[in-house]
Enzyme design. Sequence first.
Site, PDB file in Angstrom:
ATOM      1  N   GLN A  16       0.806  -1.222   0.000  1.00 46.97           N
ATOM      2  CA  GLN A  16       0.000   0.000   0.000  1.00 46.97           C
ATOM      3  C   GLN A  16       0.844   1.279   0.000  1.00 46.97           C
ATOM      4  O   GLN A  16       0.353   2.337  -0.359  1.00 46.97           O
ATOM      5  CB  GLN A  16      -0.956  -0.013   1.196  1.00 46.97           C
ATOM      6  CG  GLN A  16      -1.976  -1.136   1.099  1.00 46.97           C
ATOM      7  CD  GLN A  16      -2.970  -1.139   2.242  1.00 46.97           C
ATOM      8  OE1 GLN A  16      -2.709  -1.717   3.291  1.00 46.97           O
ATOM      9  NE2 GLN A  16      -4.105  -0.509   2.060  1.00 46.97           N
ATOM     10  N   ARG A  73       3.538  -0.086  13.065  1.00 47.46           N
ATOM     11  CA  ARG A  73       3.300  -1.406  12.465  1.00 47.46           C
ATOM     12  C   ARG A  73       3.497  -1.308  10.950  1.00 47.46           C
ATOM     13  O   ARG A  73       2.855  -0.482  10.298  1.00 47.46           O
ATOM     14  CB  ARG A  73       1.878  -1.873  12.783  1.00 47.46           C
ATOM     15  CG  ARG A  73       1.531  -3.169  12.092  1.00 47.46           C
ATOM     16  CD  ARG A  73       0.147  -3.714  12.474  1.00 47.46           C
ATOM     17  NE  ARG A  73      -0.111  -4.916  11.706  1.00 47.46           N
ATOM     18  CZ  ARG A  73      -1.219  -5.170  11.032  1.00 47.46           C
ATOM     19  NH1 ARG A  73      -2.236  -4.325  11.078  1.00 47.46           N
ATOM     20  NH2 ARG A  73      -1.348  -6.268  10.326  1.00 47.46           N
ATOM     21  N   HIS A 118       1.011  -9.338   4.419  1.00 46.83           N
ATOM     22  CA  HIS A 118      -0.159  -8.456   4.320  1.00 46.83           C
ATOM     23  C   HIS A 118      -0.619  -8.463   2.854  1.00 46.83           C
ATOM     24  O   HIS A 118      -0.411  -7.515   2.106  1.00 46.83           O
ATOM     25  CB  HIS A 118       0.202  -7.045   4.796  1.00 46.83           C
ATOM     26  CG  HIS A 118      -0.977  -6.205   5.175  1.00 46.83           C
ATOM     27  ND1 HIS A 118      -1.116  -5.580   6.400  1.00 46.83           N
ATOM     28  CD2 HIS A 118      -2.088  -5.862   4.477  1.00 46.83           C
ATOM     29  CE1 HIS A 118      -2.249  -4.897   6.443  1.00 46.83           C
ATOM     30  NE2 HIS A 118      -2.856  -5.048   5.285  1.00 46.83           N
ATOM     31  N   ASN A 162      -1.849 -11.112   8.131  1.00 47.39           N
ATOM     32  CA  ASN A 162      -2.873 -10.102   8.352  1.00 47.39           C
ATOM     33  C   ASN A 162      -4.189 -10.545   7.713  1.00 47.39           C
ATOM     34  O   ASN A 162      -4.245 -10.846   6.517  1.00 47.39           O
ATOM     35  CB  ASN A 162      -2.450  -8.777   7.700  1.00 47.39           C
ATOM     36  CG  ASN A 162      -3.503  -7.696   7.919  1.00 47.39           C
ATOM     37  OD1 ASN A 162      -3.706  -7.255   9.041  1.00 47.39           O
ATOM     38  ND2 ASN A 162      -4.195  -7.290   6.863  1.00 47.39           N
ATOM     39  N   GLU A 163      -5.232 -10.588   8.506  1.00 45.20           N
ATOM     40  CA  GLU A 163      -6.602 -10.817   8.031  1.00 45.20           C
ATOM     41  C   GLU A 163      -6.738 -11.999   7.072  1.00 45.20           C
ATOM     42  O   GLU A 163      -7.068 -11.830   5.890  1.00 45.20           O
ATOM     43  CB  GLU A 163      -7.144  -9.547   7.380  1.00 45.20           C
ATOM     44  CG  GLU A 163      -7.184  -8.377   8.336  1.00 45.20           C
ATOM     45  CD  GLU A 163      -7.915  -7.156   7.773  1.00 45.20           C
ATOM     46  OE1 GLU A 163      -8.220  -7.136   6.572  1.00 45.20           O
ATOM     47  OE2 GLU A 163      -8.180  -6.222   8.555  1.00 45.20           O
ATOM     48  N   ASN A 305      -8.259  -6.328  14.233  1.00 47.94           N
ATOM     49  CA  ASN A 305      -8.513  -5.224  13.308  1.00 47.94           C
ATOM     50  C   ASN A 305     -10.019  -4.945  13.339  1.00 47.94           C
ATOM     51  O   ASN A 305     -10.823  -5.796  12.929  1.00 47.94           O
ATOM     52  CB  ASN A 305      -8.112  -5.587  11.876  1.00 47.94           C
ATOM     53  CG  ASN A 305      -6.607  -5.762  11.713  1.00 47.94           C
ATOM     54  OD1 ASN A 305      -5.846  -5.570  12.656  1.00 47.94           O
ATOM     55  ND2 ASN A 305      -6.178  -6.115  10.521  1.00 47.94           N
ATOM     56  N   TYR A 307     -13.129  -2.243  12.337  1.00 46.44           N
ATOM     57  CA  TYR A 307     -13.538  -1.047  11.595  1.00 46.44           C
ATOM     58  C   TYR A 307     -14.996  -0.650  11.820  1.00 46.44           C
ATOM     59  O   TYR A 307     -15.324   0.525  11.844  1.00 46.44           O
ATOM     60  CB  TYR A 307     -13.306  -1.234  10.083  1.00 46.44           C
ATOM     61  CG  TYR A 307     -11.842  -1.108   9.724  1.00 46.44           C
ATOM     62  CD1 TYR A 307     -11.277   0.128   9.452  1.00 46.44           C
ATOM     63  CD2 TYR A 307     -11.014  -2.225   9.701  1.00 46.44           C
ATOM     64  CE1 TYR A 307      -9.929   0.264   9.151  1.00 46.44           C
ATOM     65  CE2 TYR A 307      -9.661  -2.099   9.403  1.00 46.44           C
ATOM     66  CZ  TYR A 307      -9.130  -0.849   9.134  1.00 46.44           C
ATOM     67  OH  TYR A 307      -7.796  -0.717   8.848  1.00 46.44           O
ATOM     68  N   GLU A 373      -5.521  -2.566  13.998  1.00 48.94           N
ATOM     69  CA  GLU A 373      -6.017  -1.620  12.984  1.00 48.94           C
ATOM     70  C   GLU A 373      -7.363  -1.069  13.423  1.00 48.94           C
ATOM     71  O   GLU A 373      -8.211  -1.802  13.934  1.00 48.94           O
ATOM     72  CB  GLU A 373      -6.238  -2.299  11.623  1.00 48.94           C
ATOM     73  CG  GLU A 373      -4.993  -2.520  10.823  1.00 48.94           C
ATOM     74  CD  GLU A 373      -5.270  -3.146   9.459  1.00 48.94           C
ATOM     75  OE1 GLU A 373      -6.314  -2.834   8.834  1.00 48.94           O
ATOM     76  OE2 GLU A 373      -4.434  -3.944   9.027  1.00 48.94           O
ATOM     77  N   TRP A 425      -6.241  -0.935  -1.901  1.00 50.01           N
ATOM     78  CA  TRP A 425      -6.603  -2.168  -2.613  1.00 50.01           C
ATOM     79  C   TRP A 425      -7.512  -1.883  -3.819  1.00 50.01           C
ATOM     80  O   TRP A 425      -7.169  -1.010  -4.600  1.00 50.01           O
ATOM     81  CB  TRP A 425      -7.198  -3.193  -1.615  1.00 50.01           C
ATOM     82  CG  TRP A 425      -6.270  -3.386  -0.426  1.00 50.01           C
ATOM     83  CD1 TRP A 425      -6.525  -3.079   0.867  1.00 50.01           C
ATOM     84  CD2 TRP A 425      -4.913  -3.885  -0.433  1.00 50.01           C
ATOM     85  NE1 TRP A 425      -5.423  -3.373   1.665  1.00 50.01           N
ATOM     86  CE2 TRP A 425      -4.423  -3.865   0.894  1.00 50.01           C
ATOM     87  CE3 TRP A 425      -4.054  -4.370  -1.424  1.00 50.01           C
ATOM     88  CZ2 TRP A 425      -3.139  -4.290   1.242  1.00 50.01           C
ATOM     89  CZ3 TRP A 425      -2.764  -4.787  -1.073  1.00 50.01           C
ATOM     90  CH2 TRP A 425      -2.333  -4.751   0.239  1.00 50.01           C
TER      91      TRP A 425
HETATM   92  C1  BGC Z   1      -6.501  -4.079   5.749  1.00 53.21           C
HETATM   93  C2  BGC Z   1      -5.839  -2.803   5.288  1.00 53.21           C
HETATM   94  C3  BGC Z   1      -6.864  -1.902   4.630  1.00 53.21           C
HETATM   95  C4  BGC Z   1      -7.917  -1.556   5.665  1.00 53.21           C
HETATM   96  C5  BGC Z   1      -9.009  -0.617   5.181  1.00 53.21           C
HETATM   97  C6  BGC Z   1      -7.848  -3.887   6.363  1.00 53.21           C
HETATM   98  O1  BGC Z   1      -8.688  -4.853   5.832  1.00 53.21           O
HETATM   99  O2  BGC Z   1      -5.645  -4.802   6.591  1.00 53.21           O
HETATM  100  O3  BGC Z   1      -4.797  -3.137   4.431  1.00 53.21           O
HETATM  101  O4  BGC Z   1      -6.312  -0.768   4.053  1.00 53.21           O
HETATM  102  O5  BGC Z   1      -8.537  -2.723   6.107  1.00 53.21           O
HETATM  103  O6  BGC Z   1      -9.792  -1.198   4.199  1.00 53.21           O
END
Ligand code: BGC
Length: 469
Positions: A16, A73, A118, A162-163, A305, A307, A373, A425
């Site tokens: 990224q 990180r 990642h 990651n994820e 992580n 969101y 995250e 992405w």
């Molecule tokens: C990922 C990041 C991504 C972020 C926001 C996560 O799924 O680890 O790489 O930029 O979410 O979409």
Amino acid sequence: MFPCDFAWGAGTAAYQIEGGWQADSKGPSIWDTFCHKKGKVFGDQTGDVACNSYELWEKDLECIQQLGLTHYRLSLAWARLLPDGSTGHVNQKGVQYYNKVIDDLLACNVSPMLTLYHFDLPQALQDQGGWKSPSIATVFDSYAQFCFQTFGDRVKLWITINEPYVCAKLGHEDGIHAPGLKEPGIAAYVVGHNMLRAHAMAWHSYNSLYRPKQKGAVSLAINSDWLDPLHPDCAEDIAAAERYFAFTLGWFAWPVFVTGDYPEIMRSAIDAQSKKLGYSGDSRLPSFSKDEPAVLGTADFFALNYYTSRKVKAREACEQVLCMKSDRDAEEVLDPSWPICGVSWLAVVPHGLKKLLKYIKDTFNNPAVYITENGFSQVGPLQIEDDQRSEFYKDTIFEVAKAIGEDGVNIRGYFAWSLLDNFEWSDGFSVRFGLFHVDFSDAKLTRAMYHSGREYAKIISKYKSNQSG
Ligand code: BGC
């Protein structure tokens, strides 16, 4: 209320931000290949240059210092270190680059957290079957050991993968992430399984060969939304939310933290659906072999992580096709009262994080948790004075503080996503998560702090002085 050694961080990922996709003999990764095909990414954009952190690392370091971070990180680009993915050929320029990053961070009193993977598998390994191939686990283990050996004298916090959910589902079921495979109902389960095997092998290698001397900690970063049943009194919605949790957080956390195997609800839902659709053969959800290193207990902390949050309801009609959605048989709904920021999937729900942290404490035996995250995006027109994002960080960190103070969750750190605006992405550069604006129209790729960056820096400085006082 934050412990005195609390990690105040921000994160990035190699593809990224780094650019330099061919610099100094780096090998191609699946994201290079994916982006170079037409129609895969917003505006056919690529990470060929991105923030050019490969050349502009010192600028990133200035940003890190301006925020006052205690931790940073970042991820290693596997194909920058090992161009064809195997340890047979090491790219010393890649080693030098990451050595410099790590040494510069430590010289500024910032601790690195390194992610080994990642999303950017070396293309050479994809050509041999990628994450669908069982042999990937031992190849990953060799790569991980190479990294522990090379950087582990200075790096004490490691994330293997990651994820895995996102790699497996978006990359192999939906085909919207590299490698762009659409093999619904089968490939994602195989990929997830091989990722867990790879993670477990790497953890065991660290545990027996490196930990005694290096004394670090290793985990995998698991993404999860907070999920509430749409109608809290409706048994079908409650069951649907449980199923949804099992197919996301549980898929990866249950084997590692609870039983060494997948959640029973997940397996029975998949097997029932196979039966219904006349799919014969072994379960589409693979089983762990007793002859391989156990997956149970292979995390030294919980890396989360987070969101957003969702309401979940039972589905009215279920398609009669083999896919994860029909296996899961639960539908997500957005609460209209939650503001949406930038991208449609990201409803702003800071209080969901507190609930999720409590759930993790109760379900996974009170692990140490790093929030690896958490962030809030914006799309154009961009605002440098991004007040809404500043509020978001204040509200979210307040929820983290309450999770510690009210619920007793053992939270060790918080990493904002992301340090910089970067290549998001399949959304390319159209979606911005940075605490620093990056001017992608200017060859210098100038970084400038957003208001939210200033706010985060203030929060860090306030808590750091409370912690030391
Ligand atoms: C990922 C990041 C991504 C972020 C926001 C996560 O799924 O680890 O790489 O930029 O979410 O979409």
